[in-house]
Design an enzyme around this catalytic site. Structure first.
Site, PDB file in Angstrom:
ATOM      1  N   ASP A   7       0.999  -1.205  -0.147  1.00 31.35           N
ATOM      2  CA  ASP A   7      -0.064   0.112  -0.096  1.00 31.35           C
ATOM      3  C   ASP A   7       0.971   1.297  -0.279  1.00 31.35           C
ATOM      4  O   ASP A   7       2.075   1.215   0.495  1.00 31.35           O
ATOM      5  CB  ASP A   7      -0.851  -0.024   1.268  1.00 31.35           C
ATOM      6  CG  ASP A   7      -1.583   1.375   1.431  1.00 31.35           C
ATOM      7  OD1 ASP A   7      -2.149   1.843   0.666  1.00 31.35           O
ATOM      8  OD2 ASP A   7      -1.208   1.678   2.609  1.00 31.35           O
ATOM      9  N   ASP A   9      -0.212   5.318   0.819  1.00 28.80           N
ATOM     10  CA  ASP A   9      -0.192   6.382   1.916  1.00 28.80           C
ATOM     11  C   ASP A   9      -0.423   5.530   3.404  1.00 28.80           C
ATOM     12  O   ASP A   9      -1.174   4.651   3.722  1.00 28.80           O
ATOM     13  CB  ASP A   9      -1.601   6.857   1.756  1.00 28.80           C
ATOM     14  CG  ASP A   9      -1.757   7.608   0.568  1.00 28.80           C
ATOM     15  OD1 ASP A   9      -0.779   8.477   0.368  1.00 28.80           O
ATOM     16  OD2 ASP A   9      -2.453   7.610  -0.331  1.00 28.80           O
TER      17      ASP A   9
HETATM   18 MG   LIG Z   1      -2.840   3.123   3.632  1.00 22.70          MG
END
Ligand SMILES: [Mg+2]
Length: 223
Positions: A7, A9
């Site tokens: 992932d 952010d």
């Molecule tokens: Mg995230």
């Protein structure tokens, strides 16, 4: 071959300051009250319109599409202003260096960001070319739908049992498990440990320097 999907952010980069600043501008321009900071950080990782819908408590009259447009505009402005950048979390560069050097590992990204947003982050940190597959909100339904992980596996030809997703939210854990892949939660992002555990994290990692070891343990054959 193994596939490690990250992932973006809250996992690779700490984007909370620019996200909260862009949300603040978007809601102000729509003349709406900004939801609390915890609520805003709780939806990071979802695709933009889906994130806005959740912030509007799924009210069908809530202007989620308009807020998403205002957010994109604010984010673009912020990128050009000094002081707004998305730093890598401590230890993350070392993890990417170690995994990139391995011949048995491919790296990918699965994110609610746009392709343009990911490209900006990777370019800023000199990480272009590290990730063989980059799955974004432009190409798939929002997490926790499994499409991004399924597409990454199809693109690389790696099986689900050899694929692990590293993420900081329940959306990541649910997405990975729905695709049949493994899931590791990192605790330096935006969802609490308990939320990660309950949503399917097989392991939790609080120090990036231990992450590669945890990934390898996960793949060791059960004796
Ligand atoms: Mg995230």
């Amino acid at each position: 071959m193994k596939l490690v999907l990250f992932d973006c952010d809250g996992t690779l980069v700490d984007s909370q300051h620019v996200i909260v600043a862009a949300m603040t501008r978007a809601f102000a321009r729509a003349e709406l009250a900004l939801p609390p900071r915890e609520a805003v950080l709780g939806i990071v990782g979802l695709s933009l319109v889906e994130a806005m819908r959740r912030l509007g408590d799924d009210d069908p009259h809530f202007p989620a599409e308009r807020l998403a447009d205002l957010y994109r505009e604010a984010f673009r402005e912020l990128r050009t202003e000094p002081g707004f950048f998305e730093p890598l979390f401590p230890g993350v560069r070392g993890v990417l260096d170690k995994l990139s050097a391995r011949e048995d590992v491919l790296l990918g990204i699965a994110t609610g960001k746009s392709q343009r947003g990911v490209a900006a982050v990777l370019g800023h940190h000199g990480l272009d070319g590290r990730f063989v597959t980059i799955q974004t909100a432009d190409d798939a339904p929002s997490k926790p739908h499994p499409a991004m992980v399924l597409q990454a596996m199809a693109a690389t030809g790696v099986h689900a049992e050899d694929t692990v997703l590293i993420g900081d939210t329940s959306f990541d854990m649910v997405m990975a498990r729905a695709a049949g892949a493994r899931a590791i939660g990192v605790t330096w992002g935006y969802h609490p440990r308990e939320t990660l555990r309950q949503s399917g994290a097989e392991r939790l990692v609080s120090d990036a320097d231990t992450l590669v070891g945890v990934i390898d343990e996960m793949w060791e054959p059960v004796a």
